[in-house]
Structures are given as C-alpha cells and as structure tokens.
Scaffold this active site. Structure first.
Site, short mmCIF file in Angstrom:
data_model
loop_
_atom_site.label_atom_id
_atom_site.label_comp_id
_atom_site.label_asym_id
_atom_site.label_seq_id
_atom_site.Cartn_x
_atom_site.Cartn_y
_atom_site.Cartn_z
N MET A 1 9.25 1.20 -1.96
CA MET A 1 8.63 0.53 -1.00
C MET A 1 9.20 0.27 0.33
SD MET A 1 5.33 0.02 -0.74
CE MET A 1 4.41 -0.31 -2.25
N GLY A 2 9.00 1.23 1.40
CA GLY A 2 9.59 1.31 2.69
C GLY A 2 8.46 0.30 3.75
N CYS A 3 8.81 0.28 4.70
CA CYS A 3 8.17 -0.51 5.92
C CYS A 3 6.85 0.00 6.18
CB CYS A 3 9.00 -0.40 7.10
SG CYS A 3 9.18 0.89 7.94
N THR A 4 6.69 1.21 5.75
CA THR A 4 5.15 1.85 6.33
C THR A 4 4.31 2.00 4.88
OG1 THR A 4 5.81 4.01 6.20
CG2 THR A 4 5.99 2.85 8.03
N GLY A 5 4.91 1.70 3.69
CA GLY A 5 4.19 1.96 2.35
C GLY A 5 5.16 2.45 1.25
#
Length: 385
Positions: free
Chosen positions: A358-362
């Site tokens: 899970m990254g900062c944008t999704g």
C-alpha cells in the site's frame, strides 16, 4: 387523475389557446415544492419560497399542508402525508403542469440515482457529485460507470457543454476508470479532468473535492451522500444544511421525471438553491439530454462494458507458487484494491516475483527494478492497468 389536476390541465390548455391568439407563446416554467416533512419545520420552506418569489425566475407551485402563507403561491392542498404529496407531484409532472419538483423524500426505482451539486470551499467552483442517493445498480462498479453518465447528464442539462469528469479514490475506482476509458475509445465523448496532486491522474483525492478539480466527480451513492452532508452542513455543526443545491435529480436510463431531492435537515438556502437547480434542469430539458447521452453511450458499447463488470469471476483452477524471492523496490500503482492479489499471481505465473503493498496513493505491486517493464506489460495484457 384527481379532479384538482384535471381542472389544472384544462386551465393549461385554455392558457395555451389564449397564447396562440395573442401571439405570446412563451410560458413561465413551473417548479413544485412539497412543503411537509422537514425536521426544521415549515418556516424553512416559507423562507425558501419567498426567496424564489423575489427572484421571479419561474413560478413556484406548493404541494402540501394548508398554511396561511401558501395563499401567496399556486398551492395544491394535501393532508400532512408524504405519500399523498408524492402521488400528486407525479400527476402534476406527468401532466406537464409543472416541469420539475423539489421534495424531501422519494422512492426512485432501481436504476435511478441522484446527482447533487455543491460549491467547493477552496475556489468556489460548482461540483456535481454523481451520485448521492438511489441505486443505479446492485453491482458497485457498474453503478459507478452509470453514475458517470448521470453526472454528465446533469451537468450538460445545466449548460456545461463538455463537463470534465474524475473518479473519487474509493473501492472500484481503477476498474471504473478502465471502463470509462474503453467507452471513450469506442467513441463516447468524455473529457477526463485531472487530480491537482503532483502525480495527477483521473482518480481524485479529497483535496480535489475541496478544489473542484473537475466538473463531475464519480462515486458510489453512499459515499456521495456523506460528501453532500459534509459540504452542505460543515459550517453549521451538522443539523442545518446551509450550502449547496441539495442531492439533485433522479437520473437513469428511460427515466425522465425532474424530481430533485433535499434532506430533512436542508435549510432555507439549500432549498432555494435546489429549486433553482430544478429550474435549470427543466430549462435544459433534462429528460431529452438523458435520453441522448444514454443512446450515445450505448452506441459506444455501454451495455457490453456493464455486462463484463457484472460477470462472475472465473474460478481459480490451480494454485500458483511464487518464483524465487527477490528484492522488490519498484512500485506499480493504479491497480484496484480488490484485484491486487490476483495481479500479483498474474506476475508469478509469468515467472516475475512480486509482492502487494500500500503506497501513499493507494494499492501497489512491488517488483525488482529489472523486471519493471515486463511486469507492467503483463499487467496491461491481463487488463489490471
């Protein structure tokens, strides 16, 4: 049809005959307002009604209880019963006596959902939220694709020739994005806006809602309903909606009644704005715009796209083992959260080691840097990107 409505229809034809004789053909649009059922009492209805009367844009028709101030308007009397008011509203709409109506509650059929309108706080832009009540489809992703069409219908009926559209970053957003791109590539006229965040894209963040980065934001109805409540009542503490134009008109395939919804917590400013919204939609021929948009979308393969979204997923026939573990530092974003683990297995099957994250944008798929181009190609072939 009730005797009251029959008399009104008779008067409409008599007025039309008079107009033909005198050469004055243009009649004022009439918009209805059901006045019973608000948690804030009848006073907010009175304030909204007189605010509209002062502007003199259209003729306001009241439907509901006998109150003294209703004598200032054309008024259809009902008992304090929402069912009776709804039935009378339908008669008046179907007969053409009124061209739109604002009401507090209405049971739209499945396949119809409402498009709300707010003013965004950052730049004061109008934002259409598609959708805010109703159920366009029982399948979430299909519903959001149809909601996109509904949002464009509302914006175009209100005079925006080429509305820009974005998809809120909720579950299903990337799947919906792919479906709308397919519709666009098949010839449907659709203008995507872009997130104002540094990485851009068609999927919108919360910041974009505050900014009004697009004309129409697509989401599911439950999320849209929450957004409407936050936009309209954040300055009042929640129990009195002060901003926006309500939850909007019900729109759907083969549906042409101009019925706009407000909340039982909608204050006078929102009710007045909702009435003006209904007037804009009536003036812009909401029903005709809706029919035309659905026809154009169908010609671009809308029904086929929707059937693919509702098809049952193929059963997994074999267990896929991951390749030898590698260091994974390269991120692949843009994959739907519900498809993330399946996307990883697609890469395993292509002998590319991958992990989900899970990254900062999704959601993201992580791969070794040397495998990044090949991994992206595999995911595109499998329709995950």
């Amino acid at each position: 049809m009730s005797d009251q409505v029959k008399q009104t229809v008779k008067k409409v034809f008599e007025d039309l005959a008079t107009s033909l004789e005198t050469g004055r053909m243009e009649a004022k649009i009439k918009i209805g307002l059901t006045i019973d059922g608000s948690e804030l009492g009848l006073d907010v209805m009175k304030q909204a009604a007189f605010a509209i009367k002062q502007k003199n844009l259209f003729d306001l028709v009241l439907i509901g209880s006998d109150v003294e101030w209703a004598a200032e308007f054309e008024h259809y009397s009902t008992t304090d019963c929402q069912k009776e008011a709804a039935e009378l509203m339908e008669e008046l709409l179907d007969s053409g006596e009124i061209q739109g109506c604002v009401t507090l509650h209405y049971n739209f059929p499945i396949g119809v959902s409402t498009v709300g309108k707010v003013i965004t706080p950052a730049l004061g832009r109008e934002l259409y939220i598609a959708t805010t009540t109703g159920t366009t489809s029982g399948a979430r992703n299909e519903a959001m694709v149809l909601n996109a069409i509904n949002g464009l219908v509302a914006a175009k009926a209100c005079g925006i020739k080429q509305p820009t559209i974005g998809i809120l970053n909720v579950e299903g957003a990337k799947t919906v994005e792919r479906s709308l791109i397919a519709l666009q590539e098949n010839g449907y006229e659709l203008a995507f806006g872009e997130s104002q965040r540094e990485d851009g894209g068609k999927v919108l963040r919360g910041n974009d809602l505050l900014l009004g980065s697009v004309d129409v934001v697509v989401c599911d109805s439950l999320t849209g309903n929450i957004l409407m409540k936050l936009f309209s009542a954040y300055s009042s503490g929640g129990n009195y909606e002060t901003l926006g134009a309500g939850y909007g008109p019900g729109i759907g395939r083969h549906y042409d009644r101009n019925i706009c919804i407000i909340s039982r917590a909608s204050g006078a400013p929102v009710i007045a704005n909702a009435l003006e919204y209904a007037y804009e939609l009536a003036k812009g021929k909401l029903g005709k715009v809706s029919q035309a948009e659905y026809q154009k979308a169908d010609q671009a393969g809308l029904k086929q796209i929707c059937s693919e979204l509702t098809a049952a997923p193929a059963a997994q026939t074999k267990e896929i083992e991951p390749p030898a573990k590698e260091i994974v530092t390269s991120e692949i974003a843009g994959i739907e959260i519900m498809e993330l683990e399946d996307a990883v297995k697609v890469l395993w099957e292509a002998d590319i080691y991958a992990e989900s994250g899970m990254g900062c944008t999704g959601p993201i798929v992580l791969v070794n840097e040397k495998n990044l181009p090949a991994a992206q190609d595999e995911l595109k072939k499998a329709n995950y990107l």
